[in-house]
Scaffold this motif. Structure first.
Motif, PDB file in Angstrom:
ATOM      1  N   LEU A  81       0.817  -1.215   0.000  1.00 51.23           N
ATOM      2  CA  LEU A  81       0.000   0.000   0.000  1.00 51.23           C
ATOM      3  C   LEU A  81       0.850   1.264   0.000  1.00 51.23           C
ATOM      4  N   ARG A  82       0.552   2.146  -0.944  1.00 50.22           N
ATOM      5  CA  ARG A  82       1.126   3.500  -0.952  1.00 50.22           C
ATOM      6  C   ARG A  82      -0.024   4.474  -1.112  1.00 50.22           C
ATOM      7  N   ALA A  83      -0.004   5.538  -0.345  1.00 50.10           N
ATOM      8  CA  ALA A  83      -1.090   6.507  -0.389  1.00 50.10           C
ATOM      9  C   ALA A  83      -0.524   7.902  -0.196  1.00 50.10           C
ATOM     10  N   ASN A  84      -1.336   8.916  -0.532  1.00 49.96           N
ATOM     11  CA  ASN A  84      -0.854  10.294  -0.424  1.00 49.96           C
ATOM     12  C   ASN A  84      -1.186  10.947   0.908  1.00 49.96           C
ATOM     13  N   ALA A  96      -8.540  -3.678   3.233  1.00 49.80           N
ATOM     14  CA  ALA A  96      -7.851  -4.877   2.761  1.00 49.80           C
ATOM     15  C   ALA A  96      -7.768  -5.940   3.851  1.00 49.80           C
ATOM     16  N   LEU A  97      -7.426  -5.536   5.056  1.00 49.03           N
ATOM     17  CA  LEU A  97      -7.297  -6.487   6.168  1.00 49.03           C
ATOM     18  C   LEU A  97      -8.646  -7.102   6.516  1.00 49.03           C
ATOM     19  N   ASP A  98      -9.685  -6.294   6.518  1.00 49.40           N
ATOM     20  CA  ASP A  98     -11.025  -6.802   6.819  1.00 49.40           C
ATOM     21  C   ASP A  98     -11.508  -7.792   5.751  1.00 49.40           C
ATOM     22  N   ALA A  99     -10.962  -7.651   4.533  1.00 52.16           N
ATOM     23  CA  ALA A  99     -11.387  -8.516   3.433  1.00 52.16           C
ATOM     24  C   ALA A  99     -10.592  -9.821   3.366  1.00 52.16           C
ATOM     25  N   GLY A 100      -9.609  -9.986   4.245  1.00 52.72           N
ATOM     26  CA  GLY A 100      -8.892 -11.262   4.278  1.00 52.72           C
ATOM     27  C   GLY A 100      -7.395 -11.199   4.055  1.00 52.72           C
ATOM     28  N   ARG A 274     -11.779   6.909  -3.248  1.00 50.24           N
ATOM     29  CA  ARG A 274     -12.028   6.355  -1.918  1.00 50.24           C
ATOM     30  C   ARG A 274     -13.105   5.273  -1.974  1.00 50.24           C
ATOM     31  N   ASN A 275     -13.003   4.458  -3.006  1.00 46.28           N
ATOM     32  CA  ASN A 275     -13.951   3.365  -3.210  1.00 46.28           C
ATOM     33  C   ASN A 275     -13.430   2.130  -2.468  1.00 46.28           C
ATOM     34  N   PHE A 276     -13.661   2.072  -1.179  1.00 44.04           N
ATOM     35  CA  PHE A 276     -13.122   1.002  -0.351  1.00 44.04           C
ATOM     36  C   PHE A 276     -13.850  -0.322  -0.555  1.00 44.04           C
ATOM     37  N   ASP A 277     -15.055  -0.279  -1.090  1.00 45.47           N
ATOM     38  CA  ASP A 277     -15.753  -1.515  -1.439  1.00 45.47           C
ATOM     39  C   ASP A 277     -15.009  -2.249  -2.543  1.00 45.47           C
ATOM     40  N   ALA A 283      -9.093  -7.251  -2.656  1.00 49.39           N
ATOM     41  CA  ALA A 283      -8.313  -7.876  -1.592  1.00 49.39           C
ATOM     42  C   ALA A 283      -8.830  -9.272  -1.279  1.00 49.39           C
ATOM     43  N   SER A 284     -10.139  -9.425  -1.244  1.00 47.71           N
ATOM     44  CA  SER A 284     -10.741 -10.734  -0.967  1.00 47.71           C
ATOM     45  C   SER A 284     -10.385 -11.738  -2.052  1.00 47.71           C
ATOM     46  N   LEU A 285     -10.459 -11.307  -3.304  1.00 44.13           N
ATOM     47  CA  LEU A 285     -10.131 -12.190  -4.431  1.00 44.13           C
ATOM     48  C   LEU A 285      -8.655 -12.577  -4.401  1.00 44.13           C
TER      49      LEU A 285
END
Length: 302
Positions: A81-84, A96-100, A274-277, A283-285
């Protein structure tokens, strides 16, 4: 009694090219927290079961470094992960962590990366959290103080490799050529990150003219991993750069212990919106396919 393989002599690139058309697979190895041992199927199963039984029984306590190695080998995927901003990094990491996702790396150039790691450790203490693009011993110490279980660099930074000796943290240096892999492992790296972009293009500047080295494409992709695993079957490698979710299985089948996924999970458009869904979906896939690929290789080895 198991006898670890000794390091192979470094090979020149010309020797690598000559084996590209070979279809033989590298031998499989019995995995423990710190070593890969060549073995028969029966010995391999006994080794793995004994080690697992000790962990379950609580008679073998894993260090953070060992935990990182085992987590990487069992998941097959390192989410990078890299973010601004620290805020965006935190929200994307939690998605990502919540998705597995079980192994997550936050790039040091992300604003507040160390603080994000520290907070994530409190929320997801069972996850394997690390810091990437570690270029100095100062970066390394900051990451370790925040609770990072592994550090990753784009090259072998000797200042970091030597500076953290004796510390309970896994260091994964970057390498591309056989010589770089050999040197990193000989200096003490337990796992090496292989830069093997599927779109790698090498050019040499000579007297103002640009010449393309052909076939530079063999430096990229799962095929390069399979070639390198022949002389370096004892060196765990994680593949990095330009890898997409649909290629996870190909890389792990070719010998990679895991793959580093960046934009494949933290899609640039999804991050910008910011589309975390969408990040959770990717991440789950990735987590599912990584685990399936690792389990498939283990089953083939038994």
């Amino acid at each position: 009694m198991f006898i670890p393989m000794q390091s192979s002599r470094s090979m020149e690139m010309a020797e690598i090219w000559s084996s590209l058309n070979s279809s033989s697979r590298a031998p499989r190895f019995c995995v423990t927290s710190s070593s890969f041992y060549p073995s028969s199927r029966r010995a391999k199963r006994s080794c793995t079961r004994l080690y697992a039984a000790k962990v379950v029984a609580g008679t073998l306590k894993l260090s953070s470094a060992d935990e990182a190695v085992d987590g990487i080998l069992s998941s097959g995927v390192i989410a990078c992960l890299r973010a601004n901003s620290a805020e965006l990094a935190m929200e994307a990491a939690l998605a990502a962590l919540d998705a597995g996702i079980t192994v997550l790396e936050i790039v040091m150039t992300t604003p507040g990366a160390v603080e994000v790691i520290k907070e994530l450790q409190q929320r997801h203490s069972s996850s394997i959290l690390g810091v990437g693009t570690v270029l100095s011993i100062e970066d390394a110490r900051s990451a370790m103080n925040a609770g990072a279980k592994f550090l990753m660099s784009p090259a072998t930074i000797k200042e970091v490799l030597f500076g953290i000796r004796g510390e309970d943290v896994l260091y994964i240096p970057g390498a591309m050529t056989p010589t770089e892999i050999f040197d990193a492992h000989k200096l003490g790296a337990r796992v090496v990150k292989l830069i093997c972009s599927t779109h790698l293009l090498v050019r040499i500047q000579y007297f103002g003219s640009s010449f393309q080295i052909y076939p530079a494409s063999v430096l990229g992709g799962a095929r390069y991993i399979s070639v390198l695993k022949k002389p370096f079957s004892h060196v765990p490698m994680v593949a990095s750069q330009g890898i997409t979710i649909d290629l996870i299985n190909a890389y792990i089948e070719s010998g990679a212990s895991a793959v580093v996924l960046s934009d494949a999970i933290f899609d640039r458009e999804a991050m910008a919106q910011r589309n975390f869904d969408e990040i959770r979906r990717l991440a789950s896939l990735a987590s599912l396919l990584g685990t399936q690929a690792v389990n498939r290789v283990k089953a083939e080895s038994c």
